[in-house]
Design an enzyme around this catalytic site. Structure first.
Site, PDB file in Angstrom:
ATOM      1  N   LYS A   1     -23.268  16.446  17.136  1.00  0.00           N
ATOM      2  CA  LYS A   1     -21.627  16.142  17.040  1.00  0.00           C
ATOM      3  C   LYS A   1     -20.842  16.083  18.521  1.00  0.00           C
ATOM      4  CE  LYS A   1     -18.435  17.264  14.089  1.00  0.00           C
ATOM      5  NZ  LYS A   1     -18.725  16.897  12.581  1.00  0.00           N
TER       6      LYS A   1
ATOM      7  N   ASP B   1     -13.398  13.572  13.152  1.00  0.00           N
ATOM      8  CA  ASP B   1     -13.590  14.753  12.635  1.00  0.00           C
ATOM      9  C   ASP B   1     -11.901  15.558  13.373  1.00  0.00           C
ATOM     10  OD1 ASP B   1     -15.430  17.133  11.753  1.00  0.00           O
ATOM     11  OD2 ASP B   1     -14.436  17.823  13.606  1.00  0.00           O
TER      12      ASP B   1
HETATM   13  P1  NDP Z   1      -7.791  16.320  10.804  1.00  0.00           P
HETATM   14  O1  NDP Z   1      -7.900  16.144  11.808  1.00  0.00           O
HETATM   15  O2  NDP Z   1      -7.536  15.012   9.574  1.00  0.00           O
HETATM   16  O3  NDP Z   1      -7.210  17.485   9.813  1.00  0.00           O
HETATM   17  C1  NDP Z   1      -7.021  19.197  10.661  1.00  0.00           C
HETATM   18  C2  NDP Z   1      -5.867  19.865   9.380  1.00  0.00           C
HETATM   19  O4  NDP Z   1      -6.677  20.732   9.915  1.00  0.00           O
HETATM   20  C3  NDP Z   1      -4.649  19.480  10.062  1.00  0.00           C
HETATM   21  O5  NDP Z   1      -3.645  20.245   8.936  1.00  0.00           O
HETATM   22  C4  NDP Z   1      -4.634  20.701  11.060  1.00  0.00           C
HETATM   23  O6  NDP Z   1      -3.552  21.719  11.369  1.00  0.00           O
HETATM   24  C5  NDP Z   1      -5.497  21.616  10.247  1.00  0.00           C
HETATM   25  N1  NDP Z   1      -6.032  22.479  11.994  1.00  0.00           N
HETATM   26  C6  NDP Z   1      -7.060  22.612  12.798  1.00  0.00           C
HETATM   27  N2  NDP Z   1      -7.787  23.229  13.519  1.00  0.00           N
HETATM   28  C7  NDP Z   1      -6.204  24.067  12.653  1.00  0.00           C
HETATM   29  C8  NDP Z   1      -6.226  25.910  13.702  1.00  0.00           C
HETATM   30  N3  NDP Z   1      -7.386  25.925  14.516  1.00  0.00           N
HETATM   31  N4  NDP Z   1      -5.728  26.403  12.923  1.00  0.00           N
HETATM   32  C9  NDP Z   1      -4.769  26.427  11.908  1.00  0.00           C
HETATM   33  N5  NDP Z   1      -5.131  24.980  11.407  1.00  0.00           N
HETATM   34  C10 NDP Z   1      -5.656  23.981  11.362  1.00  0.00           C
HETATM   35  O7  NDP Z   1      -9.643  17.269  10.570  1.00  0.00           O
HETATM   36  P2  NDP Z   1      -9.935  16.366   9.274  1.00  0.00           P
HETATM   37  O8  NDP Z   1      -9.409  16.562   8.012  1.00  0.00           O
HETATM   38  O9  NDP Z   1     -11.096  15.521   9.249  1.00  0.00           O
HETATM   39  O10 NDP Z   1     -11.186  17.217   9.024  1.00  0.00           O
HETATM   40  C11 NDP Z   1     -10.964  19.140   8.383  1.00  0.00           C
HETATM   41  C12 NDP Z   1     -12.223  19.231   8.354  1.00  0.00           C
HETATM   42  O11 NDP Z   1     -13.184  19.021   7.866  1.00  0.00           O
HETATM   43  C13 NDP Z   1     -12.660  20.397   9.424  1.00  0.00           C
HETATM   44  O12 NDP Z   1     -13.223  21.287   9.639  1.00  0.00           O
HETATM   45  C14 NDP Z   1     -13.821  19.110   9.211  1.00  0.00           C
HETATM   46  O13 NDP Z   1     -15.203  19.556  10.208  1.00  0.00           O
HETATM   47  C15 NDP Z   1     -14.615  19.218   7.997  1.00  0.00           C
HETATM   48  N6  NDP Z   1     -14.754  17.654   7.642  1.00  0.00           N
HETATM   49  C16 NDP Z   1     -14.393  16.692   8.511  1.00  0.00           C
HETATM   50  C17 NDP Z   1     -14.406  15.377   8.136  1.00  0.00           C
HETATM   51  C18 NDP Z   1     -14.528  13.938   7.787  1.00  0.00           C
HETATM   52  O14 NDP Z   1     -15.181  13.087   6.599  1.00  0.00           O
HETATM   53  N7  NDP Z   1     -12.959  13.998   8.207  1.00  0.00           N
HETATM   54  C19 NDP Z   1     -16.317  15.589   6.944  1.00  0.00           C
HETATM   55  C20 NDP Z   1     -16.749  16.821   7.059  1.00  0.00           C
HETATM   56  C21 NDP Z   1     -16.439  17.588   6.968  1.00  0.00           C
HETATM   57  P3  NDP Z   1      -2.566  20.948  12.823  1.00  0.00           P
HETATM   58  O15 NDP Z   1      -2.515  19.244  12.850  1.00  0.00           O
HETATM   59  O16 NDP Z   1      -1.436  21.569  13.410  1.00  0.00           O
HETATM   60  O17 NDP Z   1      -3.307  21.184  14.432  1.00  0.00           O
END
Ligand code: NDP
Length: 448
Positions: A129, A169
């Site tokens: 990572k 991510d």
């Molecule tokens: P994105 O950046 O596309 O979206 C993240 C979302 O979560 C946004 O809506 C963001 O809001 C919100 N968010 C992020 N940090 C915080 C925080 N500290 N508090 C509240 N809301 C938060 O990321 P992904 O959708 O790719 O990832 C989401 C989760 O899924 C993560 O945990 C990631 O590790 C996991 N994941 C992702 C994969 C992938 O293929 N993309 C694979 C496996 C797991 P805002 O825009 O306001 O920050």
């Protein structure tokens, strides 16, 4: 540390002393060790070779300065990281996260989880990572490009298609992958599948953007099946509104469920009528193109918006946390259980605190841990690597069918290692099944 350790507290004391000040990493290791240590007790060959101690120590950690110039000509400095955690069963594989909260503890927790997750997919991928404390929010495209180019100007010497293959991510989506891979290709003067999540015109796989969310819904459907239920008509909470949340919502709608919430770091929307295809299109445009806030959904469709809050107090059947780590606290877990929630499937990585996981376990609900439930994303990244090596492209149907099969296989492995007396502890099942494959490879290599 002379003696072989079998006791959880003793093991955690050892780990915390070696890696002080890394609470997220400690949490991730505790959750795994609690389930794996009793298994190791019955398999002394793993204890003798100190496999768990070795698996919790990264192969290597790379940290570097990333210097870039903003649009006003000011020099900006960020920190870049790549944790190459364990390469026993394949090239390091795992995403890059760009978020101001990024530090070594968070990347070590994510890298450690990734080892077991990648093992569960059945594909040859080690765990890694990386990322940076850079915040893409509010930055122009040109600033994001300059940052990505500077970041890759250091990272490129540490990665490669047979060495380490990063992906996206939080904060790293299609735009960032394009800039990162563009710089990689320019520096190496070669076209290889050294990153996944690439655009379709330059080596990306169909279904990769959808894979984590779709996979999570398939996993949830498998869990429901064990209780004779389907997704049809179920009320669902989804948190986040990024990649994982969007495609979780899309697949849930497709399979007849009703999604009533989405969120971002500013608050959540509650739409009791359910998010439709058209409303989801609005969210995708809002988040992926206009980079706006989820509040605009409430303004547009006239539903409630709760600033600064998370959706877990809304009554539901099923919950899909898809934002970030530790977003479901013990209090949130109690609210979910009291309101009738009987399935939690983790789209995000470690979205549930340790205390909250205990409450779900005690309540014996269907609780799918991220390393199993969200493994669809990295699985299709693995298939993107395969397609790049073969220099061909599979169809949407072919890839989605493989995704479905992989999620079913992961579910079967969880049942195999996690079931006792008719109840499946998916956390136990996923941790042990993921551990065994990596541990056996490490044993085969001898002391390295
Ligand atoms: P994105 O950046 O596309 O979206 C993240 C979302 O979560 C946004 O809506 C963001 O809001 C919100 N968010 C992020 N940090 C915080 C925080 N500290 N508090 C509240 N809301 C938060 O990321 P992904 O959708 O790719 O990832 C989401 C989760 O899924 C993560 O945990 C990631 O590790 C996991 N994941 C992702 C994969 C992938 O293929 N993309 C694979 C496996 C797991 P805002 O825009 O306001 O920050």
């Amino acid at each position: 540390m002379e003696a072989v350790m079998s006791d959880l507290d003793m093991f955690m004391n050892y780990l915390e002393a070696r890696s002080p000040g890394e609470p997220e990493f400690h949490q991730a290791v505790r959750e795994v060790s609690e389930k794996v240590l009793p298994y190791i007790e019955t398999h002394p060959e793993y204890a003798r070779a100190r496999i768990l101690e070795r698996m919790t120590e990264p192969d290597r950690v790379i940290m570097f300065r990333v210097t870039w110039e903003d649009d006003e000509g000011n020099v900006q400095i960020n920190r870049g990281y790549r944790v190459q955690f364990n390469g026993a069963i394949g090239p390091y594989k795992g995403g890059l996260r760009f978020h101001p909260s990024v530090n070594l503890s968070i990347l070590k927790f994510l890298g450690f989880e990734q080892i077991l997750k990648n093992s569960l997919t059945g594909l040859p991928m080690g765990g890694g990572k990386g990322g940076s404390d850079f915040d893409p929010k509010g930055k122009s495209d040109a600033e994001v490009m300059r940052f990505c180019q500077s970041f890759m100007s250091e990272l490129f010497r540490h990665i490669g298609k047979n060495v380490d293959v990063p992906a996206g991510d939080i904060g790293v989506g299609a735009r960032e992958i394009g800039y990162l891979f563009g710089q990689y290709r320019r520096l190496k003067n070669e076209f290889t599948g050294t990153m996944t999540g690439k655009g379709l015109s330059y080596g990306g796989s169909l279904i990769r953007p959808e894979a984590t969310g779709y996979g999570n819904v398939y996993f949830a459907a498998e869990m429901l099946k064990t209780r004779g239920k389907t997704l049809d008509g179920k009320t669902c909470l989804v948190s986040g509104s990024g990649n994982v949340a969007q495609y979780t919502t899309e697949k849930l709608i497709h399979l007849g469920a009703k999604v009533v919430t989405l969120s971002d770091s500013s608050g959540f929307i509650y739409d009791p009528d359910g998010i439709t295809r058209e409303k989801l299109d609005f969210v995708m445009d809002l988040k992926n193109n206009r980079r706006g806030r989820i509040k605009e959904y409430a303004d547009k469709f006239g539903c409630a918006y709760y600033p600064g809050e998370k959706p877990w107090n809304v009554p539901c059947d099923l919950a899909f946390p898809s934002a970030t780590q530790n977003e479901i606290t013990a209090g949130d877990a109690r609210a979910l259980l009291e309101n009738g929630c009987y399935l939690v499937s983790e789209g995000a990585n470690m979205p549930t605190t340790y205390e909250a996981t205990k409450l779900f376990e005690e309540a014996r609900i269907l609780f799918g841990p991220g390393k199993a439930a969200n493994a669809g994303g990295v699985a299709i990244s693995g298939l993107e690597m395969t397609q790049n090596s073969m220099r061909l492209t599979w169809t949407r149907e072919q890839v989605e069918e493989k995704l479905q099969e992989i999620m079913q296989r992961i579910h079967e492995q969880c049942l195999e290692y996690g079931s006792t007396n008719g109840y499946c502890d998916y956390v136990k099942g996923a941790n042990i099944a993921g551990f065994v494959k990596v541990a056996d490879a490490m044993l085969a290599y001898g002391v390295v």
